[in-house]
Design a protein around this motif. Sequence first.
Motif, PDB file in Angstrom:
ATOM      1  N   ALA A   1       0.987  -1.282  -0.107  1.00  6.86           N
ATOM      2  CA  ALA A   1      -0.001   0.025   0.103  1.00  6.86           C
ATOM      3  C   ALA A   1       1.038   1.333  -0.081  1.00  6.86           C
ATOM      4  CB  ALA A   1      -0.934  -0.145   1.186  1.00  6.86           C
ATOM      5  N   VAL A   2       0.663   2.358  -0.844  1.00  6.03           N
ATOM      6  CA  VAL A   2       1.418   3.500  -0.868  1.00  6.03           C
ATOM      7  C   VAL A   2       0.275   4.564  -0.836  1.00  6.03           C
ATOM      8  CG1 VAL A   2       2.688   4.756  -2.336  1.00  6.03           C
ATOM      9  CG2 VAL A   2       2.881   2.440  -2.574  1.00  6.03           C
ATOM     10  N   ILE A   3       0.917   5.455   0.142  1.00  6.87           N
ATOM     11  CA  ILE A   3       0.083   6.883   0.398  1.00  6.87           C
ATOM     12  C   ILE A   3       1.068   8.020  -0.284  1.00  6.87           C
ATOM     13  CG2 ILE A   3      -1.734   6.233   1.841  1.00  6.87           C
ATOM     14  CD1 ILE A   3      -0.266   7.980   3.747  1.00  6.87           C
ATOM     15  N   HIS A   4       0.284   8.997  -0.870  1.00  9.92           N
ATOM     16  CA  HIS A   4       0.955  10.285  -1.208  1.00  9.92           C
ATOM     17  C   HIS A   4       0.826  11.397  -0.183  1.00  9.92           C
ATOM     18  CE1 HIS A   4       1.807  13.701  -4.279  1.00  9.92           C
ATOM     19  NE2 HIS A   4       2.877  13.594  -3.178  1.00  9.92           N
ATOM     20  N   ASP A   5       1.688  11.400   0.922  1.00 12.29           N
ATOM     21  CA  ASP A   5       1.427  12.324   2.087  1.00 12.29           C
ATOM     22  C   ASP A   5       1.877  13.520   1.456  1.00 12.29           C
ATOM     23  OD1 ASP A   5       1.299  13.164   4.568  1.00 12.29           O
ATOM     24  OD2 ASP A   5       2.987  12.369   5.358  1.00 12.29           O
ATOM     25  N   GLU A   6       1.274  14.335   0.689  1.00 10.84           N
ATOM     26  CA  GLU A   6       1.580  15.538   0.325  1.00 10.84           C
ATOM     27  C   GLU A   6       2.142  16.615   1.185  1.00 10.84           C
ATOM     28  OE1 GLU A   6      -0.269  16.664  -3.797  1.00 10.84           O
ATOM     29  OE2 GLU A   6      -1.864  15.661  -2.846  1.00 10.84           O
TER      30      GLU A   6
END
Length: 131
Positions: free
Chosen positions: A72-77
């Motif tokens: 799982a990957v999140i783009h924590d902007e």
Amino acid sequence: MLLPGMAPLHSGSLDVEIVKLRSNKGMLRLCLTTDPKSFPDCKTGHAIRHSVAATTTRIHFEGLPPGTYALAVIHDENGNSKLDTMLGMPKEGFGFSRNPGIGFGPPKFKSTSFTVGTGAEQQQVRIRYLL
């Protein structure tokens, strides 16, 4: 005995390519696990948590024991170390190994899982944005 940085004799590797980022701001937060209970947030069980700058779109894992994994990957902007939501919907980007269809809530481990053997495995993760 293994020296630091050396992989076990019977281990595999994983090369991950992240695609469709809308910006290179913030961080990419990755959760790689063999434990369905630890997916997708790495809060329980044995899992590898890894963070890289969003400018890094290729990530390499080595020394992985053979098995069934999910990513799982999140783009924590904004770099606050979590997936921000609004009314339960993600405000930041997210993606999963095998790029399954998205319904309500995260996909199940089974729909994102892949096998790592003693060779090199590759996964391309497409980041999606709902807001």
